[in-house]
Design a protein around this motif. Structure first.
Motif, PDB file in Angstrom:
ATOM      1  N   ASP A 184       0.837  -1.177  -0.204  1.00  0.00           N
ATOM      2  CA  ASP A 184      -0.130  -0.159  -0.022  1.00  0.00           C
ATOM      3  C   ASP A 184       0.994   1.298   0.223  1.00  0.00           C
ATOM      4  O   ASP A 184       2.037   1.203   0.431  1.00  0.00           O
ATOM      5  CB  ASP A 184      -0.693  -0.008   1.031  1.00  0.00           C
ATOM      6  N   GLU A 185       0.274   2.376  -0.373  1.00  0.00           N
ATOM      7  CA  GLU A 185       0.920   3.662  -0.417  1.00  0.00           C
ATOM      8  C   GLU A 185       0.736   4.508   1.134  1.00  0.00           C
ATOM      9  O   GLU A 185       1.174   5.537   1.336  1.00  0.00           O
ATOM     10  CB  GLU A 185       0.541   4.655  -1.397  1.00  0.00           C
ATOM     11  N   THR A 186       0.028   3.730   2.182  1.00  0.00           N
ATOM     12  CA  THR A 186      -0.221   4.090   3.358  1.00  0.00           C
ATOM     13  C   THR A 186       0.739   3.392   4.400  1.00  0.00           C
ATOM     14  O   THR A 186       0.777   2.272   4.319  1.00  0.00           O
ATOM     15  CB  THR A 186      -1.656   3.644   3.755  1.00  0.00           C
ATOM     16  N   LEU A 187       1.437   4.386   5.086  1.00  0.00           N
ATOM     17  CA  LEU A 187       2.372   3.738   5.922  1.00  0.00           C
ATOM     18  C   LEU A 187       1.712   3.558   7.490  1.00  0.00           C
ATOM     19  O   LEU A 187       0.636   4.381   7.601  1.00  0.00           O
ATOM     20  CB  LEU A 187       3.494   4.727   6.181  1.00  0.00           C
ATOM     21  N   THR A 188       2.279   2.706   8.232  1.00  0.00           N
ATOM     22  CA  THR A 188       1.832   2.873   9.455  1.00  0.00           C
ATOM     23  C   THR A 188       2.446   3.664  10.392  1.00  0.00           C
ATOM     24  O   THR A 188       3.678   4.279   9.825  1.00  0.00           O
ATOM     25  CB  THR A 188       2.136   1.143  10.224  1.00  0.00           C
ATOM     26  N   ALA A 189       2.276   4.031  11.627  1.00  0.00           N
ATOM     27  CA  ALA A 189       3.156   5.020  12.453  1.00  0.00           C
ATOM     28  C   ALA A 189       4.462   4.477  12.518  1.00  0.00           C
ATOM     29  O   ALA A 189       5.437   5.281  12.369  1.00  0.00           O
ATOM     30  CB  ALA A 189       2.418   5.355  13.572  1.00  0.00           C
ATOM     31  N   LYS A 190       4.398   3.224  12.717  1.00  0.00           N
ATOM     32  CA  LYS A 190       5.825   2.591  13.140  1.00  0.00           C
ATOM     33  C   LYS A 190       6.778   2.672  11.691  1.00  0.00           C
ATOM     34  O   LYS A 190       7.940   2.902  11.992  1.00  0.00           O
ATOM     35  CB  LYS A 190       5.565   1.201  13.644  1.00  0.00           C
ATOM     36  N   GLU A 191       5.991   2.277  10.637  1.00  0.00           N
ATOM     37  CA  GLU A 191       6.989   2.347   9.420  1.00  0.00           C
ATOM     38  C   GLU A 191       7.293   3.719   9.115  1.00  0.00           C
ATOM     39  O   GLU A 191       8.589   3.886   8.818  1.00  0.00           O
ATOM     40  CB  GLU A 191       6.068   1.809   8.128  1.00  0.00           C
ATOM     41  N   TYR A 192       6.651   4.808   9.500  1.00  0.00           N
ATOM     42  CA  TYR A 192       7.017   6.201   9.147  1.00  0.00           C
ATOM     43  C   TYR A 192       8.209   6.466   9.906  1.00  0.00           C
ATOM     44  O   TYR A 192       9.113   6.831   9.545  1.00  0.00           O
ATOM     45  CB  TYR A 192       5.803   7.216   9.500  1.00  0.00           C
ATOM     46  N   LEU A 193       7.979   6.089  11.501  1.00  0.00           N
ATOM     47  CA  LEU A 193       9.018   6.488  12.396  1.00  0.00           C
ATOM     48  C   LEU A 193      10.324   5.861  12.182  1.00  0.00           C
ATOM     49  O   LEU A 193      11.209   6.305  12.342  1.00  0.00           O
ATOM     50  CB  LEU A 193       8.533   6.420  13.648  1.00  0.00           C
ATOM     51  N   ASN A 194      10.154   4.496  11.704  1.00  0.00           N
ATOM     52  CA  ASN A 194      11.507   3.659  11.538  1.00  0.00           C
ATOM     53  C   ASN A 194      11.972   4.261  10.358  1.00  0.00           C
ATOM     54  O   ASN A 194      13.274   4.118  10.307  1.00  0.00           O
ATOM     55  CB  ASN A 194      11.093   2.195  11.272  1.00  0.00           C
ATOM     56  N   ARG A 195      11.546   4.960   9.464  1.00  0.00           N
ATOM     57  CA  ARG A 195      12.386   5.397   8.194  1.00  0.00           C
ATOM     58  C   ARG A 195      13.470   6.402   8.830  1.00  0.00           C
ATOM     59  O   ARG A 195      14.298   6.528   8.390  1.00  0.00           O
ATOM     60  CB  ARG A 195      11.453   6.089   7.115  1.00  0.00           C
ATOM     61  N   VAL A 196      12.844   7.151   9.827  1.00  0.00           N
ATOM     62  CA  VAL A 196      13.858   8.243  10.395  1.00  0.00           C
ATOM     63  C   VAL A 196      15.071   7.530  11.032  1.00  0.00           C
ATOM     64  O   VAL A 196      16.097   7.714  10.941  1.00  0.00           O
ATOM     65  CB  VAL A 196      13.019   9.055  11.353  1.00  0.00           C
ATOM     66  N   ARG A 197      14.630   6.646  11.849  1.00  0.00           N
ATOM     67  CA  ARG A 197      15.550   5.711  12.303  1.00  0.00           C
ATOM     68  C   ARG A 197      16.593   4.990  11.472  1.00  0.00           C
ATOM     69  O   ARG A 197      18.019   5.112  11.711  1.00  0.00           O
ATOM     70  CB  ARG A 197      14.971   4.583  13.284  1.00  0.00           C
ATOM     71  N   LYS A 198      16.043   4.429  10.431  1.00  0.00           N
ATOM     72  CA  LYS A 198      17.009   3.714   9.515  1.00  0.00           C
ATOM     73  C   LYS A 198      18.056   4.920   8.719  1.00  0.00           C
ATOM     74  O   LYS A 198      19.096   4.431   8.588  1.00  0.00           O
ATOM     75  CB  LYS A 198      16.195   2.950   8.273  1.00  0.00           C
ATOM     76  N   GLN A 199      17.427   5.730   8.446  1.00  0.00           N
ATOM     77  CA  GLN A 199      18.200   6.988   7.853  1.00  0.00           C
ATOM     78  C   GLN A 199      19.294   7.416   8.708  1.00  0.00           C
ATOM     79  O   GLN A 199      20.437   7.543   8.469  1.00  0.00           O
ATOM     80  CB  GLN A 199      17.321   8.273   7.372  1.00  0.00           C
ATOM     81  N   TYR A 200      18.958   7.511  10.209  1.00  0.00           N
ATOM     82  CA  TYR A 200      20.214   7.621  10.971  1.00  0.00           C
ATOM     83  C   TYR A 200      21.131   6.723  11.032  1.00  0.00           C
ATOM     84  O   TYR A 200      22.560   7.406  10.950  1.00  0.00           O
ATOM     85  CB  TYR A 200      19.516   7.768  12.562  1.00  0.00           C
TER      86      TYR A 200
END
Length: 160
Positions: free
Chosen positions: A15-31
């Motif tokens: 889907d093109e809809t992210l869960t909150a965890k998926e959205y926030l984990n992108r920040v963590r992974k980018q770190y």
């Protein structure tokens, strides 16, 4: 909130809809991507010094000054890519911080901030916030649910 121009990304279900965890984990992974590129920058800078030192001490047959200049140009391009990863992280963090701050509960804000912005380990978050191991996971779950309630439409539109 700043909207980034990129193709929509899909969650694990396609889907093109992210869960909150998926959205926030992108920040963590980018770190972690940035941390790895920082390690590479150290190696690249070491290589730059090695190239410079070898050019001063020995002349390799067939090598010209332009070879050395070409190497420096490639290294500079690489460093530009590292800078762009940093810029991406900063943008992602700013967006995520603003979204976390919109949550009504300060404890929920704190757990999401600690985990996804500061990239802290669960053990450290639990100790710092005076929660048990089980309690911090319950708080985190409630925080993610609140995040989705508050930002559900934004998660559908999230792109990077």
């Amino acid at each position: 909130m700043k909207v980034h121009e990129a193709q929509p990304i899909c969650n694990q279900n396609g889907d093109e809809t992210l869960t909150a965890k998926e959205y926030l984990n992108r920040v963590r992974k980018q770190y972690y991507i940035v941390k790895q590129t920082e390690r590479e920058v150290i190696e690249v800078r070491h290589d730059m010094l090695t190239i410079k030192a070898s050019s001063l001490t020995e002349k390799v047959t067939g090598s010209t000054t332009s070879d050395l200049a070409d190497k420096y140009i490639k290294i500079e391009r690489y460093l530009d890519k590292v800078d762009s990863e940093w810029d991406k992280l900063v943008d992602m963090r700013l967006d995520a911080k603003a979204m976390i701050k919109a949550l009504p509960d300060s404890q929920q804000q704190a757990v999401l901030y600690a985990r996804y912005i500061n990239c802290m380990r669960w053990e450290d978050i639990a100790v710092e916030m005076h929660y048990s191991w089980k309690g911090i996971f319950k708080l985190h779950g409630r925080a993610l649910q609140a995040f989705e309630r508050v930002h559900g439409s934004t998660l559908k539109e999230s792109v990077y």
